[in-house]
Each structure stands twice: as C-alpha cells, then as structure tokens.
Design a protein around this motif. Structure first.
Motif, short mmCIF file in Angstrom:
data_model
loop_
_atom_site.label_atom_id
_atom_site.label_comp_id
_atom_site.label_asym_id
_atom_site.label_seq_id
_atom_site.Cartn_x
_atom_site.Cartn_y
_atom_site.Cartn_z
N CYS A 1 44.79 -9.89 25.42
CA CYS A 1 44.95 -10.75 25.97
C CYS A 1 44.81 -12.87 25.41
N THR A 2 45.51 -12.70 25.69
CA THR A 2 45.44 -14.77 25.88
C THR A 2 44.82 -15.21 25.96
N GLU A 3 44.01 -14.45 27.53
CA GLU A 3 43.38 -15.44 28.54
C GLU A 3 42.51 -14.63 29.42
N VAL A 4 41.06 -15.00 29.63
CA VAL A 4 40.87 -14.15 30.86
C VAL A 4 40.31 -15.04 31.56
N SER A 5 40.19 -15.26 32.74
CA SER A 5 39.19 -16.35 33.42
C SER A 5 38.45 -15.13 34.42
N GLN B 1 30.03 -15.07 27.71
CA GLN B 1 31.44 -15.84 26.83
C GLN B 1 31.70 -14.92 25.57
N GLU B 2 30.51 -14.09 24.97
CA GLU B 2 30.67 -13.37 23.78
C GLU B 2 31.75 -11.39 24.50
N SER C 1 40.12 0.83 33.00
CA SER C 1 39.33 0.60 33.80
C SER C 1 38.65 1.03 33.30
N LEU C 2 38.35 2.00 32.11
CA LEU C 2 36.62 1.74 31.30
C LEU C 2 36.47 0.41 30.48
N LEU C 3 36.97 0.33 30.02
CA LEU C 3 36.69 -1.24 29.31
C LEU C 3 36.51 -2.41 30.64
N PHE C 4 36.71 -2.44 32.24
CA PHE C 4 36.46 -3.45 32.89
C PHE C 4 35.03 -2.78 33.24
N GLU C 5 34.98 -1.62 33.49
CA GLU C 5 33.60 -0.43 34.12
C GLU C 5 32.82 -2.12 32.80
N GLY C 6 32.65 -1.12 31.44
CA GLY C 6 32.00 -1.46 30.38
C GLY C 6 31.80 -2.93 30.74
N LYS D 1 38.95 -9.72 25.30
CA LYS D 1 40.00 -10.14 25.49
C LYS D 1 40.52 -9.80 23.92
N SER D 2 39.93 -9.35 22.43
CA SER D 2 39.98 -8.89 21.79
C SER D 2 40.77 -7.19 22.15
#
Length: 78
Positions: free
Chosen positions: A74-78, A62-63, A46-51, A69-70
C-alpha cells in the motif's frame, strides 16, 4: 479479535460470544473476497490484520503501520 472472550466460552460451542466471533471471522473473509480476492489471499490479508491488531498492543504503532504497508504494497494506510 475477540479471541480472549471466545476462549472464556469455548466449552459452550453455541454460546453467543463463540458464534459471534466465528461469524465475524467468516464475514471478514467473505468481505475481502467480495473485492475480488481468492480465498487464500483473503485469509492471508486477514492474518496480516489480526497480527497487526495484536502487535499494536506491544509495539510502536507507527512501526507496525510501516511494516504492514510494506507487506501489502500500500501507499497509504490510515
């Protein structure tokens, strides 16, 4: 998300915006836990998503996507 709106009404703890924001955050943690994550892992994600959401306002999307992803492996994030 919605934190700016919540700040405006933080002096009214039962205001619908405040309760909606709090409920949304709780529901997101429970949703992540429903996929088998422990609470700590759900909070970290959740913290990653919020950030990530915040960073896309000021950094190259894109960056930000590649860094997210790193971090989550994940291998894919849309």
């Amino acid at each position: 998300m919605f934190l700016r709106a919540k700040e405006e009404f933080s002096n009214v703890p039962n205001h619908s915006i405040v309760t909606t924001v709090n409920s949304h955050k709780e529901n997101m943690i429970h949703f992540l836990q429903s996929y088998g994550l422990e609470k700590t892992a759900a909070l970290k994600l959740s913290l990653l998503f919020e950030g990530t959401t915040s960073m896309t306002e000021t950094a190259d999307i894109q960056e930000v996507k590649e860094v997210l992803k790193s971090l989550v492996g994940c291998t894919e994030v849309s």
